[in-house]
Enzyme design. Structure first.
Site, PDB file in Angstrom:
ATOM      1  CG  HIS A 113     -44.866 -15.699  35.472  1.00 30.69           C
ATOM      2  ND1 HIS A 113     -43.997 -14.696  35.090  1.00 30.69           N
ATOM      3  CD2 HIS A 113     -44.099 -16.615  36.119  1.00 30.69           C
ATOM      4  CE1 HIS A 113     -42.769 -15.003  35.499  1.00 30.69           C
ATOM      5  NE2 HIS A 113     -42.806 -16.156  36.129  1.00 30.69           N
ATOM      6  CG  ASP A 158     -37.782  -7.916  34.233  1.00 32.00           C
ATOM      7  OD1 ASP A 158     -38.148  -9.072  34.547  1.00 32.00           O
ATOM      8  OD2 ASP A 158     -36.690  -7.439  34.592  1.00 32.00           O
ATOM      9  CG  LEU A 199     -51.158  -4.827  16.986  1.00 35.27           C
ATOM     10  CD1 LEU A 199     -50.341  -3.543  16.981  1.00 35.27           C
ATOM     11  CD2 LEU A 199     -51.691  -5.071  18.409  1.00 35.27           C
TER      12      LEU A 199
HETATM   13  C1  IPE Z   1     -36.117 -10.426  30.230  1.00 37.12           C
HETATM   14  O1  IPE Z   1     -36.372 -10.529  31.589  1.00 37.12           O
HETATM   15  C2  IPE Z   1     -36.866 -11.491  29.516  1.00 37.12           C
HETATM   16  C3  IPE Z   1     -38.320 -11.345  29.496  1.00 37.12           C
HETATM   17  C4  IPE Z   1     -38.994 -10.319  29.893  1.00 37.12           C
HETATM   18  C5  IPE Z   1     -39.016 -12.462  28.926  1.00 37.12           C
HETATM   19  P1  IPE Z   1     -35.369 -11.272  32.562  1.00 37.12           P
HETATM   20  O2  IPE Z   1     -35.923 -11.150  33.936  1.00 37.12           O
HETATM   21  O3  IPE Z   1     -35.109 -12.659  32.089  1.00 37.12           O
HETATM   22  O4  IPE Z   1     -34.036 -10.430  32.401  1.00 37.12           O
HETATM   23  P2  IPE Z   1     -32.720 -10.373  33.293  1.00 37.12           P
HETATM   24  O5  IPE Z   1     -32.296 -11.778  33.536  1.00 37.12           O
HETATM   25  O6  IPE Z   1     -33.086  -9.689  34.566  1.00 37.12           O
HETATM   26  O7  IPE Z   1     -31.750  -9.579  32.492  1.00 37.12           O
HETATM   27  C1  IPE Z   2     -40.674 -11.296  33.427  1.00 35.02           C
HETATM   28  O1  IPE Z   2     -40.823 -11.267  34.798  1.00 35.02           O
HETATM   29  C2  IPE Z   2     -41.309 -12.515  32.816  1.00 35.02           C
HETATM   30  C3  IPE Z   2     -40.338 -13.534  32.350  1.00 35.02           C
HETATM   31  C4  IPE Z   2     -39.052 -13.389  32.288  1.00 35.02           C
HETATM   32  C5  IPE Z   2     -40.916 -14.786  31.906  1.00 35.02           C
HETATM   33  P1  IPE Z   2     -39.767 -11.976  35.749  1.00 35.02           P
HETATM   34  O2  IPE Z   2     -40.213 -13.388  35.981  1.00 35.02           O
HETATM   35  O3  IPE Z   2     -38.401 -11.842  35.233  1.00 35.02           O
HETATM   36  O4  IPE Z   2     -39.936 -11.153  37.076  1.00 35.02           O
HETATM   37  P2  IPE Z   2     -38.781 -10.638  38.048  1.00 35.02           P
HETATM   38  O5  IPE Z   2     -37.823  -9.842  37.217  1.00 35.02           O
HETATM   39  O6  IPE Z   2     -38.142 -11.839  38.646  1.00 35.02           O
HETATM   40  O7  IPE Z   2     -39.512  -9.807  39.042  1.00 35.02           O
HETATM   41 MG    MG Z   3     -36.913 -10.436  35.467  1.00 37.64          MG
END
Ligand code: IPE
Ligand code: IPE
Ligand code: MG
Length: 266
Positions: A53, A36, A147
Site C-alpha cells: 500500500h 489493484d 487537474l
Molecule cells: C478494488 O480492489 C478496490 C480498490 C482498488 C480500492 P479489490 O481488491 O477490493 O477488488 P476485488 O475484491 O478483488 O474485486
Molecule cells: C488495492 O490493492 C488497494 C486496496 C484495495 C486498498 P489490494 O490490497 O487489493 O491488493 P491485492 O489485490 O490483494 O494484491
Molecule cells: Mg485487490
C-alpha cells in the site's frame, strides 16, 4: 432514410455536439483507475501487505503527474471500496492511517501543481480527524484548475447511484419536483462527480477482469483497459500505453463503424 443514404450533414444534424466531440477525442478527458495488486506486490517479496500500500502511494504520485502532463482533466482513483471494510481490522486501520498521512503530506505539492482534490464516497464512516483533514484538503485546493483528482474512498458505484436517487426522492416528496422530472439528467446532477466529463477510460491493474463496484453510471461508455501489472509497478510508460490503447479504439456509442468513420473525417 437508410443509414447509407444519409449525407454527412444529415449525420451531423442528428448527432448531439457532445457525441461528435467524443468520437474524435484521442486523449481521454476522464481516466478512472482501479489500483489493484498492492497486497500481492508486497507478498511476492515476502513483505507485509501494508508495504504494498505504501509503494502504491508512489504510483499514485506518478499517475497524477502523467495525467497532468498528458492534459487529462479528471483522474479518479479507487483507494478504498465500500466492500474493503470486510478486510481484517488491522489492514483497514493501516489503510485509514495511511490515507490520513498521505492527505496531510501531499496536499502542498498537489496545490502547487494546480490539482483540485475531491474525495468521493461516504466519508461519514471515517474518523472525525480524517473527515476534518478531507475538508481542509478540499478547501485548500478548491480553486485549482489543472487537474481534478477524485479519490474514491468508502466509495461504491451502487452507493453513488443510491444517494443520488435518495436526493431526488426527497425533492419529489417535498414537492420541489414531480416524478416526471426524474430523468437521466436529473439523476446525473446528483452524482458525486457531477460537472466533470464522463469516464472515458477505465484502467484496472492487478490482472483481474472486473469492475468491483467502481464508477458504474459514469463509466457506461468507458473504454476498459486491463493490465497484469500490479499497482505499485504502474509507471508513466504504463499510463501512456493505456492512453495509446484508448486512442486506437473506435468508440461507437451505438452508431455503426461507417457512421463513426464519416464523423471522424469531418
Ligand atoms: C478494488 O480492489 C478496490 C480498490 C482498488 C480500492 P479489490 O481488491 O477490493 O477488488 P476485488 O475484491 O478483488 O474485486
Ligand atoms: C488495492 O490493492 C488497494 C486496496 C484495495 C486498498 P489490494 O490490497 O487489493 O491488493 P491485492 O489485490 O490483494 O494484491
Ligand atoms: Mg485487490
Amino acid at each position: 432514410m437508410s443509414i447509407d443514404s444519409q449525407s454527412d450533414t444529415d449525420l451531423l444534424e442528428i448527432l448531439p455536439d457532445k457525441l461528435a466531440v467524443l468520437v474524435k477525442q484521442s486523449i481521454p478527458k476522464h481516466v478512472a483507475i482501479i489500483m489493484d495488486g498492492n497486497g500481492r506486490w508486497a507478498q511476492a517479496q515476502g513483505k507485509p501487505r501494508v508495504v504494498g500500500h505504501k509503494a502504491g502511494v508512489k504510483a499514485v504520485r506518478r499517475a497524477v503527474s502523467s495525467a497532468r502532463s498528458l492534459g487529462v482533466e479528471s483522474l479518479t482513483l479507487f483507494a478504498f471500496s465500500s466492500e474493503n471494510w470486510r478486510r481484517p481490522d488491522k489492514e483497514v486501520s493501516l489503510l485509514m492511517s495511511l490515507f490520513f498521512t498521505v492527505l496531510t503530506r501531499e496536499i502542498k505539492l498537489l496545490d502547487k501543481n494546480g490539482v483540485r482534490l475531491n474525495i468521493i464516497g461516504d466519508t461519514s464512516r471515517f474518523s472525525t480527524r480524517l473527515q476534518k483533514q478531507i475538508v481542509t484538503a478540499q478547501e485548500q485546493t478548491a480553486g485549482n484548475k489543472d487537474l481534478v483528482l477524485n479519490i474514491a474512498a468508502n466509495y461504491g458505484g451502487r452507493w453513488d447511484i443510491m444517494q443520488a436517487a435518495k436526493k431526488l426522492a426527497v425533492k419529489v416528496e417535498s414537492g420541489l419536483m414531480s416524478s416526471e422530472e426524474v430523468t437521466e439528467e436529473a439523476l446525473n446532477e446528483q452524482l458525486c462527480m457531477h460537472g466533470q466529463a464522463e469516464v472515458d477510460l477505465m484502467i484496472r491493474t492487478g490482472g483481474d477482469y472486473r469492475i468491483s463496484n467502481f464508477v458504474l453510471w459514469q463509466a457506461a461508455y468507458a473504454e476498459l483497459v486491463f493490465t497484469e501489472m500490479l499497482w505499485p509497478d504502474f509507471d508513466e510508460d504504463a499510463f501512456k500505453d493505456a492512453i495509446v490503447k484508448f486512442s486506437s479504439r473506435q468508440r461507437r456509442f451505438g452508431l455503426t463503424g461507417t457512421q463513426i468513420d464519416t464523423i471522424s473525417a469531418l
